[in-house]
Write a protein that holds these residues in place. Sequence first.
Motif, PDB file in Angstrom:
ATOM      1  N   ASN A  18       0.838  -1.195   0.000  1.00  0.00           N
ATOM      2  CA  ASN A  18       0.000   0.000   0.000  1.00  0.00           C
ATOM      3  C   ASN A  18       0.876   1.250   0.000  1.00  0.00           C
ATOM      4  N   MET A  19       0.261   2.404   0.086  1.00  0.00           N
ATOM      5  CA  MET A  19       0.984   3.666  -0.027  1.00  0.00           C
ATOM      6  C   MET A  19       2.113   3.791   0.996  1.00  0.00           C
ATOM      7  N   LEU A  20       1.947   3.203   2.169  1.00  0.00           N
ATOM      8  CA  LEU A  20       2.923   3.377   3.245  1.00  0.00           C
ATOM      9  C   LEU A  20       3.853   2.186   3.425  1.00  0.00           C
ATOM     10  N   SER A  21       3.857   1.268   2.477  1.00  0.00           N
ATOM     11  CA  SER A  21       4.605   0.018   2.643  1.00  0.00           C
ATOM     12  C   SER A  21       6.099   0.205   2.880  1.00  0.00           C
ATOM     13  N   LEU A  22       6.687   1.260   2.330  1.00  0.00           N
ATOM     14  CA  LEU A  22       8.141   1.423   2.472  1.00  0.00           C
ATOM     15  C   LEU A  22       8.545   1.854   3.880  1.00  0.00           C
ATOM     16  N   ILE A  23       7.584   2.204   4.712  1.00  0.00           N
ATOM     17  CA  ILE A  23       7.877   2.610   6.085  1.00  0.00           C
ATOM     18  C   ILE A  23       7.916   1.368   6.968  1.00  0.00           C
ATOM     19  N   ARG A  24       9.027   1.155   7.645  1.00  0.00           N
ATOM     20  CA  ARG A  24       9.134  -0.009   8.531  1.00  0.00           C
ATOM     21  C   ARG A  24       8.195   0.132   9.717  1.00  0.00           C
ATOM     22  N   GLY A  25       7.433  -0.913   9.975  1.00  0.00           N
ATOM     23  CA  GLY A  25       6.513  -0.872  11.095  1.00  0.00           C
ATOM     24  C   GLY A  25       5.505  -1.998  11.002  1.00  0.00           C
ATOM     25  N   VAL A  26       4.484  -1.925  11.823  1.00  0.00           N
ATOM     26  CA  VAL A  26       3.428  -2.933  11.804  1.00  0.00           C
ATOM     27  C   VAL A  26       2.176  -2.321  11.197  1.00  0.00           C
ATOM     28  N   GLU A  27       1.376  -3.167  10.567  1.00  0.00           N
ATOM     29  CA  GLU A  27       0.152  -2.726   9.915  1.00  0.00           C
ATOM     30  C   GLU A  27      -1.014  -2.818  10.899  1.00  0.00           C
ATOM     31  N   LEU A  28      -1.799  -1.748  10.985  1.00  0.00           N
ATOM     32  CA  LEU A  28      -2.994  -1.805  11.821  1.00  0.00           C
ATOM     33  C   LEU A  28      -3.988  -2.773  11.180  1.00  0.00           C
ATOM     34  N   GLU A  29      -4.476  -3.706  11.961  1.00  0.00           N
ATOM     35  CA  GLU A  29      -5.400  -4.721  11.450  1.00  0.00           C
ATOM     36  C   GLU A  29      -6.833  -4.197  11.497  1.00  0.00           C
ATOM     37  N   TYR A  30      -7.297  -3.720  10.343  1.00  0.00           N
ATOM     38  CA  TYR A  30      -8.699  -3.305  10.243  1.00  0.00           C
ATOM     39  C   TYR A  30      -9.105  -3.381   8.776  1.00  0.00           C
ATOM     40  N   LEU A  31     -10.402  -3.468   8.523  1.00  0.00           N
ATOM     41  CA  LEU A  31     -10.886  -3.497   7.150  1.00  0.00           C
ATOM     42  C   LEU A  31     -10.970  -2.061   6.648  1.00  0.00           C
ATOM     43  N   ALA A  32     -10.013  -1.690   5.822  1.00  0.00           N
ATOM     44  CA  ALA A  32      -9.955  -0.323   5.309  1.00  0.00           C
ATOM     45  C   ALA A  32     -10.867  -0.213   4.092  1.00  0.00           C
ATOM     46  N   GLU A  33     -12.138  -0.020   4.345  1.00  0.00           N
ATOM     47  CA  GLU A  33     -13.089   0.014   3.244  1.00  0.00           C
ATOM     48  C   GLU A  33     -14.230   0.973   3.540  1.00  0.00           C
ATOM     49  N   ILE A  34     -14.767   1.526   2.475  1.00  0.00           N
ATOM     50  CA  ILE A  34     -15.984   2.318   2.534  1.00  0.00           C
ATOM     51  C   ILE A  34     -16.831   1.881   1.351  1.00  0.00           C
ATOM     52  N   ARG A  35     -17.988   1.335   1.624  1.00  0.00           N
ATOM     53  CA  ARG A  35     -18.798   0.848   0.510  1.00  0.00           C
ATOM     54  C   ARG A  35     -19.105   1.980  -0.468  1.00  0.00           C
ATOM     55  N   PRO A  36     -19.095   1.729  -1.769  1.00  0.00           N
ATOM     56  CA  PRO A  36     -19.116   0.412  -2.423  1.00  0.00           C
ATOM     57  C   PRO A  36     -17.745  -0.265  -2.569  1.00  0.00           C
ATOM     58  N   ILE A  37     -16.656   0.347  -2.063  1.00  0.00           N
ATOM     59  CA  ILE A  37     -15.371  -0.349  -2.037  1.00  0.00           C
ATOM     60  C   ILE A  37     -15.357  -1.160  -0.751  1.00  0.00           C
ATOM     61  N   GLY A  38     -15.945  -2.361  -0.780  1.00  0.00           N
ATOM     62  CA  GLY A  38     -16.131  -3.160   0.416  1.00  0.00           C
ATOM     63  C   GLY A  38     -17.578  -3.068   0.893  1.00  0.00           C
ATOM     64  N   VAL A  39     -17.821  -3.570   2.096  1.00  0.00           N
ATOM     65  CA  VAL A  39     -19.194  -3.640   2.599  1.00  0.00           C
ATOM     66  C   VAL A  39     -19.433  -2.742   3.809  1.00  0.00           C
ATOM     67  N   ARG A  40     -18.377  -2.268   4.441  1.00  0.00           N
ATOM     68  CA  ARG A  40     -18.547  -1.453   5.630  1.00  0.00           C
ATOM     69  C   ARG A  40     -18.755   0.016   5.295  1.00  0.00           C
ATOM     70  N   THR A  41     -19.421   0.705   6.189  1.00  0.00           N
ATOM     71  CA  THR A  41     -19.555   2.149   6.054  1.00  0.00           C
ATOM     72  C   THR A  41     -18.290   2.827   6.570  1.00  0.00           C
ATOM     73  N   PHE A  42     -18.168   4.099   6.280  1.00  0.00           N
ATOM     74  CA  PHE A  42     -17.068   4.889   6.818  1.00  0.00           C
ATOM     75  C   PHE A  42     -17.023   4.768   8.335  1.00  0.00           C
ATOM     76  N   ARG A  43     -18.171   4.934   8.971  1.00  0.00           N
ATOM     77  CA  ARG A  43     -18.227   4.894  10.432  1.00  0.00           C
ATOM     78  C   ARG A  43     -17.792   3.547  10.983  1.00  0.00           C
ATOM     79  N   GLN A  44     -18.225   2.467  10.362  1.00  0.00           N
ATOM     80  CA  GLN A  44     -17.862   1.131  10.835  1.00  0.00           C
ATOM     81  C   GLN A  44     -16.362   0.879  10.697  1.00  0.00           C
ATOM     82  N   SER A  45     -15.791   1.290   9.574  1.00  0.00           N
ATOM     83  CA  SER A  45     -14.356   1.077   9.372  1.00  0.00           C
ATOM     84  C   SER A  45     -13.524   1.906  10.345  1.00  0.00           C
TER      85      SER A  45
END
Length: 206
Positions: A18-45
């Motif tokens: 992703n855009m930040l991949s070159l930065i060393r670190g850990v990835e926050l585990e969450y579904l980064a989506e806002i429907r229609p790109i995915g099924v969750r709403t902005f608020r849910q994500s």
Amino acid sequence: MTARIVRVRGTGEDRAANMLSLIRGVELEYLAEIRPIGVRTFRQSVDAGVAEAVRLDALGPWVGVGYSLGCCVLAEAARYRWLPNLRGLVLVASPYAWGTSMRHGIAGRIGLGDLDIPVREISIDDDPIPNCDVRNGGRQIAVTVTGRAQVPRPEWLDAGAVLQAMWAYGPGGRHTAYGVERPAGDTRTYVEIARDEAYRMAGVNR
């Protein structure tokens, strides 16, 4: 003592690349989506991301680096939750403007001006997501997508501005140029600048 770096990706981005991949670190585990790109709403994500940020905070000192939707997660986590181990934020192309910033984030404003940690915002001047005039019709998209109310203006009827904001997300658009474009007078890309800021805040070597 060094701090961990936590990357928070944007809408629809792949966890591994992703855009930040070159930065060393850990990835926050969450579904980064806002429907229609995915099924969750902005608020849910965002809420899911904030909950994960709270969990990570309990593990020790950290610096958050977000891109686009990831900035909303970090901003809301820092503003509305107690995060004693958060040492700094680097926000790339944030849809929120904050504090006394002169920017106009397309999703409105959020109060971060009273945080006692450093916050660095990085944006391309003509990216309409982090830099969207209050009169810009592209704000109609954000109100619909995020559910966050903004004060409507007659200029919002400008269909051209709405389309411009939509095109910003596509290949070659201004919102997706942070990994390849460099600001005037700097040899680094915008993402490389974010990387260096995050390493500095975290106390780690580049």
